[in-house]
Design a protein around this motif. Structure first.
Motif: not given
Length: 317
Positions: A126, A274-275, A277-280, A282
């Motif tokens: 993703n 992880n940050l 892909s999790q959109k934490l 941008d």
């Protein structure tokens, strides 16, 4: 294959496709990005000659390998894995290591590279490759928290609102820290504020205002001195700046004020991915421009302009 070559000046050359040895794979570069370290290499940093570049995302193309066809990111340090520093968990500091596009290892401003399999991280499905190219610098920002015990209650000044300074600021914001990003350039400060960051110009910072933690991301030896001036006694100074022309630091101040000093370089790729892909976090507002690989010399000219942030290279034909 085509590659960007640096030997006092930049030129596009035809070079042989690298051949992986045991434990390595061949990677087709999809996207790369120009870092301040690449610009410093042009000024003589590390005395590097060859193919520069270390921020990338690519596809493994070694025939018959379990990773073939997978989209990957790659850590830039290639250690021996056997020496004292490697076996005691300090592989990034292996005395015999090569460093992708920085020291004794051809970099990513080319059609293909080889890297050890142990350096690779799979990019989540993703996560767009053009965003995944930010993994290495974001990991460098996260490394600050790996090396230190910074508390969210501590006041933090981040000096420099360039590419790395903004990523560092996003990480500190995510940690809920009382941070302020500071730059001499009003336009950079305005951009940081547009990203929702707490930022001010150096001129707005009172000379008497100090913090428990100062992070230098200025890319300028003078920035280290300024950061020291705004640090409380027994405070922590985190250095992220690496430059070709080093400055002079008054070490007396470190002793007198009992300053804790830490250098911070490469960081953890897994949490960075992880940050993203999790959109934490941008990072896409940091993209100033995108160039096709055949126009990479023009891309370097763009990246060298004042106010330029991240310049992305699209290697796909």
């Amino acid at each position: 294959m085509k590659a960007l070559f640096f030997d006092g000046s930049l030129s596009l050359k035809s070079v042989p496709v690298p051949e992986p040895v045991k434990g390595e794979v061949l990677i087709n570069i999809l996207y790369s990005a120009i870092c301040n370290t690449d610009l410093e290499i042009m000024k003589g940093y590390m005395g590097f000659k060859g193919i520069p570049g270390h921020e990338f995302v690519g596809r493994v193309i070694t025939p018959g390998h379990p990773l073939t066809g997978k989209i990957v990111e790659g850590e830039i340090n290639c250690p021996c894995g056997k020496c004292y520093l490697c076996v005691t968990g300090r592989r990034f500091h292996c005395p015999d290591r090569t460093v992708l596009g920085i020291f004794n290892h051809p970099g990513v401003f080319a059609e293909c590279i080889v890297l050890p399999v142990e350096n690779l991280h799979l990019v989540p499905d993703n996560l767009a490759p053009k965003v995944a190219v930010f993994t290495e610098p974001l990991a460098a920002a996260l490394e600050i928290f790996e090396d230190t015990n910074i508390k969210p209650t501590q006041k933090v000044f981040i000096f420099g609102a360039g590419k790395l300074g903004l990523l560092v600021s996003l990480v500190f914001r995510l940690h809920g820290t009382d941070y302020t990003t500071i730059d001499i350039n009003q336009e950079k400060v305005g951009f940081a504020r547009e990203m929702g960051l707490n930022a001010m110009t150096l001129a707005q910072l009172p000379a008497s205002d100090k913090a428990e933690v100062c992070v230098d991301c200025t890319g300028n030896p003078e920035g280290i001195r300024i950061a020291l001036e705004h640090l409380y006694p027994r405070g922590l100074l985190v250095l992220k700046t690496t430059v070709a022309q080093t400055g002079v630091l008054d070490l007396n101040q470190l002793v007198i004020n009992e300053i804790r000093l830490t250098g911070s370089r490469c960081g953890p790729f897994g949490p960075a991915l992880n940050l993203l892909s999790q959109k934490l976090i941008d990072p896409t507002p940091l993209i100033s421009n995108t160039f096709k690989f055949q126009n990479i010399i023009e891309a370097f000219a763009s990246a060298s302009k004042p106010g330029s942030l991240k310049v992305i290279i699209d290697h796909e034909k």
